[in-house]
Design a protein around this motif. Structure first.
Motif, PDB file in Angstrom:
ATOM      1  N   UNK A  37      13.055   3.233  58.115  1.00 25.92           N
ATOM      2  CA  UNK A  37      12.418   2.353  57.175  1.00 25.92           C
ATOM      3  C   UNK A  37      12.544   1.073  58.117  1.00 25.92           C
ATOM      4  N   UNK A  38      13.971   0.753  58.163  1.00 27.54           N
ATOM      5  CA  UNK A  38      14.201  -0.542  58.738  1.00 27.54           C
ATOM      6  C   UNK A  38      13.309  -0.508  60.282  1.00 27.54           C
ATOM      7  N   UNK A  39      13.493   0.319  61.012  1.00 28.99           N
ATOM      8  CA  UNK A  39      12.482   0.347  62.366  1.00 28.99           C
ATOM      9  C   UNK A  39      11.038   0.166  62.125  1.00 28.99           C
ATOM     10  N   UNK A  40      10.282   0.907  61.098  1.00 27.31           N
ATOM     11  CA  UNK A  40       8.924   0.701  60.832  1.00 27.31           C
ATOM     12  C   UNK A  40       8.701  -0.679  60.308  1.00 27.31           C
ATOM     13  N   UNK A  41       9.704  -1.542  59.456  1.00 24.57           N
ATOM     14  CA  UNK A  41       9.647  -2.610  58.986  1.00 24.57           C
ATOM     15  C   UNK A  41       9.534  -3.889  59.895  1.00 24.57           C
TER      16      UNK A  41
END
Length: 144
Positions: A37-41
């Motif tokens: 999620x943090x990489x996608x965000x």
């Protein structure tokens, strides 16, 4: 630690379908946002934290966050009471990107019934299969 198509998925944590991780620490659980999620965000620029002392229930809003291209939320993974929040994120939200499983944690919760609530969480192989599906749905060029 398992690496699933380039995303870290520590074996000793539980996971939720909204991309939270849950770490048992004695009679408390620490919660954060997973690596996928943090990489996608992208670069997290804002985090809203819950209030210490607040009673929380599974599925309710725990925290919301924003990046330049994204706004998202993490829901409460276990019913209980917020005993601590990571106030560093208010001034350094990018800690969620740099160390999502360490200094980028969101909240510490005292669960009211972890045994019951843990049955709704994913772990190990179950989380790995789920994450592969999330990657296929959300990452261009990774369609299954």
């Amino acid at each position: 630690m398992a690496i699933i198509e380039g995303y870290n998925l520590p074996d000793d944590l539980y996971y939720t379908e909204d991309h939270a991780w849950v770490k048992v620490e004695g009679n408390l659980v620490r919660v954060g946002m997973n690596d996928f999620a943090q990489k996608l965000a992208g670069d997290i620029s804002f985090v809203k934290l819950p209030k210490v002392g607040k009673e929380v229930a599974i599925g309710k809003l725990l925290s919301s966050m924003q990046s330049g291209k994204w706004a998202g939320r993490i829901e409460v993974p276990v019913t209980g009471k917020i005993v601590e929040v990571n106030k560093v994120l208010l001034h350094e939200p990018q800690k969620m990107n740099h160390d999502c499983y360490g200094t980028g944690w969101i909240a510490l919760i005292e669960p009211s019934n972890f045994q019951e609530d843990s049955s709704k969480l994913m772990d190990g192989a179950q989380a790995a299969v789920w994450l592969k599906g999330e990657i296929a749905r959300n990452v261009p060029g990774k369609e299954g």
